[in-house]
Design an enzyme around this catalytic site. Structure first.
Site, PDB file in Angstrom:
ATOM      1  N   HIS A 165      -5.253 -15.127 -10.825  1.00  0.00           N
ATOM      2  CA  HIS A 165      -4.567 -15.795 -11.936  1.00  0.00           C
ATOM      3  C   HIS A 165      -3.207 -15.179 -12.254  1.00  0.00           C
ATOM      4  O   HIS A 165      -2.448 -15.733 -13.035  1.00  0.00           O
ATOM      5  CB  HIS A 165      -5.447 -15.767 -13.189  1.00  0.00           C
ATOM      6  CG  HIS A 165      -6.640 -16.657 -13.051  1.00  0.00           C
ATOM      7  ND1 HIS A 165      -6.678 -17.929 -13.566  1.00  0.00           N
ATOM      8  CD2 HIS A 165      -7.815 -16.495 -12.402  1.00  0.00           C
ATOM      9  CE1 HIS A 165      -7.836 -18.492 -13.268  1.00  0.00           C
ATOM     10  NE2 HIS A 165      -8.549 -17.641 -12.552  1.00  0.00           N
ATOM     11  N   ASP A 372       4.894 -14.258 -15.010  1.00  0.00           N
ATOM     12  CA  ASP A 372       3.644 -14.879 -15.443  1.00  0.00           C
ATOM     13  C   ASP A 372       3.071 -15.620 -14.243  1.00  0.00           C
ATOM     14  O   ASP A 372       3.806 -16.326 -13.554  1.00  0.00           O
ATOM     15  CB  ASP A 372       3.937 -15.884 -16.576  1.00  0.00           C
ATOM     16  CG  ASP A 372       2.871 -15.849 -17.653  1.00  0.00           C
ATOM     17  OD1 ASP A 372       1.740 -15.440 -17.345  1.00  0.00           O
ATOM     18  OD2 ASP A 372       3.174 -16.241 -18.804  1.00  0.00           O
TER      19      ASP A 372
HETATM   20  C1  GDG Z   1      -3.516 -15.403 -17.295  1.00  0.00           C
HETATM   21  C2  GDG Z   1      -2.160 -15.297 -16.579  1.00  0.00           C
HETATM   22  C3  GDG Z   1      -2.208 -17.756 -16.217  1.00  0.00           C
HETATM   23  C4  GDG Z   1      -2.917 -18.212 -27.359  1.00  0.00           C
HETATM   24  N1  GDG Z   1      -2.880 -18.000 -28.673  1.00  0.00           N
HETATM   25  C5  GDG Z   1      -3.942 -18.598 -29.211  1.00  0.00           C
HETATM   26  C6  GDG Z   1      -4.643 -19.217 -28.191  1.00  0.00           C
HETATM   27  N2  GDG Z   1      -4.001 -18.948 -27.045  1.00  0.00           N
HETATM   28  C7  GDG Z   1      -4.391 -19.429 -25.716  1.00  0.00           C
HETATM   29  C8  GDG Z   1      -3.384 -20.433 -25.201  1.00  0.00           C
HETATM   30  C9  GDG Z   1      -3.572 -20.352 -23.706  1.00  0.00           C
HETATM   31  C10 GDG Z   1      -4.043 -18.918 -23.474  1.00  0.00           C
HETATM   32  O1  GDG Z   1      -4.367 -18.387 -24.754  1.00  0.00           O
HETATM   33  C11 GDG Z   1      -2.941 -18.066 -22.862  1.00  0.00           C
HETATM   34  O2  GDG Z   1      -2.837 -18.428 -21.517  1.00  0.00           O
HETATM   35  P1  GDG Z   1      -1.580 -18.070 -20.595  1.00  0.00           P
HETATM   36  O3  GDG Z   1      -1.669 -18.808 -19.341  1.00  0.00           O
HETATM   37  O4  GDG Z   1      -0.334 -18.423 -21.347  1.00  0.00           O
HETATM   38  O5  GDG Z   1      -1.593 -16.480 -20.388  1.00  0.00           O
HETATM   39  P2  GDG Z   1      -2.689 -15.296 -19.999  1.00  0.00           P
HETATM   40  O6  GDG Z   1      -3.683 -15.106 -21.067  1.00  0.00           O
HETATM   41  O7  GDG Z   1      -1.866 -14.099 -19.700  1.00  0.00           O
HETATM   42  O8  GDG Z   1      -3.447 -15.806 -18.675  1.00  0.00           O
HETATM   43  C12 GDG Z   1      -1.383 -16.595 -16.753  1.00  0.00           C
HETATM   44  C13 GDG Z   1      -3.607 -17.766 -16.808  1.00  0.00           C
HETATM   45  O9  GDG Z   1      -4.238 -16.503 -16.638  1.00  0.00           O
HETATM   46  C14 GDG Z   1      -4.470 -18.837 -16.144  1.00  0.00           C
HETATM   47  O10 GDG Z   1      -4.547 -18.668 -14.773  1.00  0.00           O
HETATM   48  O11 GDG Z   1      -1.567 -18.958 -16.595  1.00  0.00           O
HETATM   49  O12 GDG Z   1      -0.166 -16.525 -16.048  1.00  0.00           O
HETATM   50  O13 GDG Z   1      -1.401 -14.205 -17.105  1.00  0.00           O
HETATM   51  O14 GDG Z   1      -4.569 -21.243 -23.284  1.00  0.00           O
HETATM   52  O15 GDG Z   1      -3.682 -21.676 -25.761  1.00  0.00           O
HETATM   53  N3  GDG Z   1      -5.753 -19.931 -28.408  1.00  0.00           N
HETATM   54  C15 GDG Z   1      -6.188 -20.040 -29.696  1.00  0.00           C
HETATM   55  N4  GDG Z   1      -5.545 -19.456 -30.727  1.00  0.00           N
HETATM   56  C16 GDG Z   1      -4.437 -18.722 -30.534  1.00  0.00           C
HETATM   57  O16 GDG Z   1      -3.886 -18.186 -31.496  1.00  0.00           O
HETATM   58  N5  GDG Z   1      -7.286 -20.757 -29.936  1.00  0.00           N
END
Ligand code: GDG
Length: 730
Positions: A165, A372
């Site tokens: 990921h 990312d």
């Molecule tokens: C890893 C990789 C890759 C955030 N704040 C709240 C909340 N979130 C949720 C978002 C989103 C998730 O958290 C964050 O996902 P990301 O993809 O932006 O980043 P990572 O956590 O670092 O994920 C990344 C991912 O894996 C998938 O393969 O895209 O590059 O680093 O879904 O919505 N959710 C809630 N409240 C919040 O305050 N409910």
């Protein structure tokens, strides 16, 4: 797909809460859980992982029973394991290096590595406890890089997929890790290895080629027993969930409240986990620059910045949090007025309804990570824009920037560019917003998370099928038996044997790859039967072949057919000339001068540029350049360019192993014909062989040959068995 599916990830998709001395567990709604929900909750399928918190040993049984009803199987970790494997190795070694933060944040402690191995074994054991042959196992992410090989060791034929990921870094960073080879070997236990972007695929395959010297052909890695495919599968989201949330009554109410609070002020939104890779400080700096240089925005825009608490036991994360506090404080104290604060900063997480309302309300989403793997927030913003308005500003360092090309793409290191992008977004006309957003929404909806799961799983079954068909082509003991049986019944036989890579291994010095005692014995035994005609058909010059094999009762074909010694005398093909060498030689010399380790071999009717000893990568690069150069010059001279195994050869177009083979087959009627070879030039031999002959490629890449073996040792064993029928082991 037969059998059950087992998902394995560090964290289970579950929230566990302590309540009245007991625990409560409920499923959590992460992106991965949503995508895989339709899979892991079906039939006997199961998801294996850590429940995310330390559980008292006397409560493990209770938790296990609760989770079983959700199709989840827990792996319990002690506090020490959490701090060494998870925080220490995963988050302080792998995470920084994989996100291009090498020197500042990575420390290499042997104990971290030992725990990483131990806990990976624990996860593999949990899988092996429930897995059976025929099952499909899908392992996720950087915490579990060793798990695929650990499972493979016990279940050699099971289907294993792996998905990373986070980014896979370029070689320069990856090779800093002391345990880099072990990590790659762990991953190569999988059949299909998925990444978010094509760059990640390239970085990974390149690292395998350089560190493990595996046989690589574009994105397919061939191991002796298996081929492995590495491919990009950009992960998507459940876009319908975000679209329908934005239309729901609760969210509509929140949107109304937000709009009332904003009262005409434009909103910019940023949402991240606390992490230095997310570029939070740089984003604040760009926002400050915007306010400094464009006072007209004072009191007119606000940055909603949500940072979700994460890993704050790791010192760097604590430090980052303090820095963010400081910078937000600075900006607010510099620019705020009695009615307005430029940054609304929240260090907490929100219910998804509030997040959805923020996505739906914000005029601009500012998603500017330094690195990312994908970044799902950018896609969630797009999915929430049901009115096709709003502007996404997206870092080119996020995997999602490869797909969301209609966003405003920025370099997160370039403050000026980011400030300008915010200005452009705030001033973007409605029509342009709509035309960009419509295209973005199309992409997010087509490549959603269900699609991601489907194409990954489909590809995994395809790879398995490819492996099986390769398996049937392998010269197994059963195939050998069949060949020996036919051999025993025949009376007029011919064998075409290539030399380098087929009868001997490769040597850095081409003159050192001379025949050894064992090979002479094999050839002697084979040629002692008068019913056998042995032809060594090689690209070598005839002097060398004569020196090595001139004394044996076998036919020799040198320089791919330019010279032949069929009955005791060397003859060259009529009408060949070598005048062309005058123009080609200087070109090859330029390349030999520019490329340390390469050299030219001159044969009577050909010139070869060898690059076996040239540094990895450079050799292939120069070979490509050389072919391009030669293409021009050779086109009208009746010459052909032959790319071989670490060699580019130029020769007369009339010379071809296939033609020679056809000529020899024509001379007499043979009831048994066998050809063995390892490179490009042997494909001509294979093509020229009659329908019912035995053609064998050395190496398992694609070929015209019916069968394959792995190396020259297996060739020798096969030939030995022909003359000395010994019971073949089953
Ligand atoms: C890893 C990789 C890759 C955030 N704040 C709240 C909340 N979130 C949720 C978002 C989103 C998730 O958290 C964050 O996902 P990301 O993809 O932006 O980043 P990572 O956590 O670092 O994920 C990344 C991912 O894996 C998938 O393969 O895209 O590059 O680093 O879904 O919505 N959710 C809630 N409240 C919040 O305050 N409910």
């Amino acid at each position: 797909m037969t059998g059950k599916t087992i998902i394995v990830s560090n964290r289970l998709p579950v929230k566990i809460q302590e309540k009245d001395g007991g625990y409560n567990s409920s499923p959590s709604e992460g992106g991965l859980a949503t995508g895989l929900g339709s899979i892991y909750q079906e039939g006997e399928n199961v998801w294996i992982g850590w429940p995310g918190t330390e559980i008292a040993p006397d409560k493990e049984e209770e938790i296990t029973a609760q989770l079983a009803s959700l199709s989840l199987l827990p792996v319990f970790l002690s506090q020490e394991e959490i701090s060494e494997y998870y925080e220490g190795f995963s988050n302080e070694v792998l995470w920084p290096i994989f996100h291009y933060y090498a020197s500042t944040y990575s420390t290499y402690r042997q104990s971290n590595w030992q725990f990483y191995q131990q806990v990976n074994q624990k996860f593999a054991d949990a899988v092996l406890n429930v897995a059976k042959p025929g099952d499909t196992i899908w392992v996720h992410d950087y915490q579990l890089l060793l798990v695929p090989a650990l499972i493979r060791k016990q279940l050699p034929d099971v289907s294993i997929g792996f998905f990373l990921h986070i980014p896979f870094p370029s070689f320069e960073l990856f090779h800093l890790i002391p345990w880099r080879n072990e990590l790659l070997e762990g991953l190569l236990g999988a059949d299909l290895i998925g990444f978010h972007t094509f760059d990640d695929v390239q970085h990974f395959t390149h690292a395998c080629a350089r560190l493990l010297h595996v046989n690589l052909s574009s994105n397919v890695i061939s191991l002796p027993d298996r081929l492995i495919v590495a491919e990009a599968f950009p992960m998507g989201i459940d876009e319908q969930k975000y679209a329908s949330l934005a239309k729901s009554e609760t969210v509509k109410q929140e949107i109304e409240n937000l709009n009332a609070t904003l009262n005409g002020v434009r909103a910019i939104l940023s949402v991240d986990r606390l992490d230095y890779s997310k570029g939070i400080l740089q984003r604040l700096q760009a926002f400050e620059e915007l306010l400094k240089n464009n006072p007209e925005y004072l009191e007119k825009v606000v940055l909603y910045m949500i940072v979700v608490p994460s890993r704050d036991t790791v010192p760097q994360y604590k430090h980052l949090r303090d820095e963010i506090d400081k910078r937000v404080g600075n900006i607010n104290s510099l620019f705020r007025t009695l009615n307005w604060s430029p940054v609304q900063y929240f260090y907490r997480s929100f219910p998804i309804e509030t997040l959805s309302a923020l996505y739906a309300t914000a005029d601009v989403a500012l998603v500017t990570p330094m690195r990312d793997g994908m970044n799902l927030v950018s896609k969630e913003y797009v999915a929430s824009r049901i009115n096709n308005d709003g502007v996404l500003i997206l870092s080119e360092m996020a995997g999602s920037s490869r797909e969301l090309i209609d966003a405003i793409i920025v370099n997160p290191n370039d403050m000026g560019m980011m400030a300008a992008a915010i200005k452009q977004a705030l001033e973007m006309p409605a029509e342009e917003q709509e035309s960009r957003m419509v295209k973005l929404r199309k992409n997010v909806s087509k490549f959603n998370v269900k699609h991601w799961v489907k194409i990954f799983m489909d590809r995994l079954s395809e790879v398995k099928e490819q492996q099986q068909s390769l398996h049937t082509r392998y010269v197994s003991s059963v195939t050998k038996k069949a060949i020996y049986k036919i051999y025993a019944k025949t009376h007029q036989r011919i064998f075409f044997l290539d030399y380098d890579g087929t009868l001997v291994g490769f040597n850095a010095d081409i003159n050192k790859a001379s025949p050894d005692k064992e090979l002479y014995q094999v050839l002697q035994d084979l040629s002692s039967d008068p019913a056998n005609k042995i032809v060594i058909i090689s690209g070598r010059d005839y002097h060398t072949l004569d020196k090595w094999f001139g004394h044996l009762p076998i036919a020799l074909v040198a320089e791919h057919g330019a010279w032949q010694k069929l009955d005791g005398e060397w003859k060259s093909l009529p009408t060949l000339n070598d005048q062309w060498k005058k123009t080609i030689q200087p070109v090859l010399e330029t390349f030999a001068d520019r490329t340390p380790g390469s050299f030219i071999e001159e044969k009577t009717y050909s010139l070869a540029w060898h690059y076996r000893n040239v540094g990895a990568g450079l050799g292939e690069l120069r070979a490509g350049e050389l072919i391009n150069n030669l293409r021009y010059i050779t086109s009208d001279q009746g010459l052909q360019i032959l790319p071989g195994n670490k060699v580019i050869e130029v020769k007369n177009i009339e010379i071809n192993k296939g033609k020679t083979v056809m000529g020899l087959l024509h001379d007499q009627h043979y009831d048994f014909a066998m050809a063995i070879g390892d490179d490009h030039t042997d494909e001509d031999t294979f093509k020229a062989m009659p329908e019912n002959s035995v053609t064998i490629k050395v190496g398992n890449n694609s070929s015209e040959a019916k069968y394959f073996v792995n190396d020259f040792k297996e060739v020798r064993a096969l030939l030995k068995g022909i003359t000395k029928p010994v019971p073949v082991e089953e």
